[in-house]
Design a protein around this motif. Sequence first.
Motif, short mmCIF file in Angstrom:
data_model
loop_
_atom_site.label_atom_id
_atom_site.label_comp_id
_atom_site.label_asym_id
_atom_site.label_seq_id
_atom_site.Cartn_x
_atom_site.Cartn_y
_atom_site.Cartn_z
N VAL A 270 78.22 46.20 82.59
CA VAL A 270 78.73 47.27 83.40
C VAL A 270 79.80 46.97 84.34
CG1 VAL A 270 77.93 49.38 84.53
CG2 VAL A 270 76.47 48.32 82.81
N ASP A 271 80.98 47.53 84.44
CA ASP A 271 81.90 47.49 85.26
C ASP A 271 81.83 48.31 86.46
OD1 ASP A 271 82.82 50.42 84.68
OD2 ASP A 271 84.68 49.73 83.51
N TYR A 272 82.60 47.93 87.63
CA TYR A 272 82.51 48.71 88.60
C TYR A 272 82.52 50.31 88.63
CZ TYR A 272 87.61 49.64 88.94
OH TYR A 272 89.03 50.27 88.34
N LYS A 273 83.00 50.95 87.60
CA LYS A 273 82.73 52.33 87.49
C LYS A 273 81.96 52.77 86.69
CE LYS A 273 88.08 52.43 86.60
NZ LYS A 273 89.16 52.80 85.49
N GLY A 274 80.88 52.00 86.34
CA GLY A 274 79.60 52.18 85.72
C GLY A 274 79.62 52.38 84.27
N GLN A 275 80.90 51.98 83.79
CA GLN A 275 81.02 51.94 82.08
C GLN A 275 80.59 50.67 81.74
OE1 GLN A 275 82.37 55.07 80.71
NE2 GLN A 275 82.36 55.76 82.82
N SER A 276 79.93 50.86 80.37
CA SER A 276 79.31 49.82 79.61
C SER A 276 80.55 49.28 78.87
CB SER A 276 78.41 50.05 78.79
OG SER A 276 77.78 48.90 78.07
N PHE A 277 80.85 48.04 78.73
CA PHE A 277 82.06 47.60 77.96
C PHE A 277 81.60 46.35 77.18
CE2 PHE A 277 82.65 45.33 81.92
CZ PHE A 277 82.98 44.12 81.59
N GLY A 278 80.44 45.85 76.86
CA GLY A 278 79.89 45.03 76.09
C GLY A 278 78.47 44.81 76.47
N SER A 279 77.91 43.56 75.73
CA SER A 279 76.69 43.17 76.03
C SER A 279 76.68 41.74 76.09
CB SER A 279 75.68 43.67 75.00
OG SER A 279 76.11 43.33 73.91
N ALA A 280 75.58 41.24 77.03
CA ALA A 280 75.38 39.80 77.32
C ALA A 280 73.88 39.54 76.51
CB ALA A 280 75.41 39.39 78.75
N LEU A 281 73.96 38.54 75.67
CA LEU A 281 72.62 38.08 74.92
C LEU A 281 72.27 37.24 76.01
CD1 LEU A 281 73.60 37.80 71.39
CD2 LEU A 281 72.20 39.71 72.44
N ILE A 282 70.92 37.29 76.63
CA ILE A 282 70.48 36.30 77.34
C ILE A 282 69.00 35.89 77.28
CG2 ILE A 282 69.93 35.88 79.94
CD1 ILE A 282 71.95 38.05 80.71
N SER A 283 68.67 34.73 77.35
CA SER A 283 67.21 34.46 76.94
C SER A 283 66.59 33.75 78.15
CB SER A 283 66.78 33.71 75.88
OG SER A 283 67.59 32.33 75.87
N LEU A 284 65.36 34.00 78.67
CA LEU A 284 64.58 33.42 79.83
C LEU A 284 63.38 32.94 79.15
CD1 LEU A 284 65.23 34.76 83.19
CD2 LEU A 284 62.89 33.97 82.77
N PHE A 285 63.23 31.56 79.19
CA PHE A 285 61.61 30.99 78.98
C PHE A 285 60.99 30.19 79.93
CE2 PHE A 285 64.52 31.23 75.09
CZ PHE A 285 63.78 31.97 74.36
N PRO A 286 59.74 30.80 80.47
CA PRO A 286 59.04 30.16 81.38
C PRO A 286 58.45 28.72 80.63
CG PRO A 286 58.08 32.12 80.75
CD PRO A 286 59.25 31.95 79.74
N THR A 287 57.94 27.72 81.23
CA THR A 287 57.54 26.67 80.90
C THR A 287 56.68 26.27 82.08
OG1 THR A 287 59.44 25.86 79.74
CG2 THR A 287 57.66 24.19 80.07
#
Length: 164
Positions: free
Chosen positions: A62-79
């Motif tokens: 989301v940019d500073y205007k609150g508009q979505s302009f893409g997506s991030a694929l993120i993973s988080l794995f606890p060990t």
Amino acid sequence: IYIMREMYHTYKDLGTVVGTEFEGEEGDPFYDPPQDYMLGVARLQLEAISYLLDVDEATPIVDYKGQSFGSALISLFPTFSGPHEDLSLLLNSKLSLTITVKSLLGLPPTLTQRYSALWCRYTFLGVDYVGPRLEVGMNREVGWETVVDVEVNEELCEWVKDAD
């Protein structure tokens, strides 16, 4: 402005600034170094970590205007060590979190016209992590992985339930 005038007169007298104090970026009063700009923010819900579940999701950028302009694929794995189902059962022990920014998808084509490079940055538990510099493109594979070791305490348990 005096330095700019002096540079102009030096150029007018010598026909060049090579070999003078104005040679190079440091001596050039007209040089404006490029600055970093934050293009957008992607937020990841952390509540699943309180149940020691893996997180693997696409989150909007989301940019500073609150508009979505893409997506991030993120993973988080606890060990962690031992068969536990809740973060609160791991109090006073170590938890390793593998955080991976896999890719950035659907970035606007205008980015390639304005910027020559981009990178990801995130803050986790008050510490900033900065990823490698990437070429700009609409769909970028990132593959940036960081392992964060934390001490499990009550503050962490509350933070992952409430943080986004």
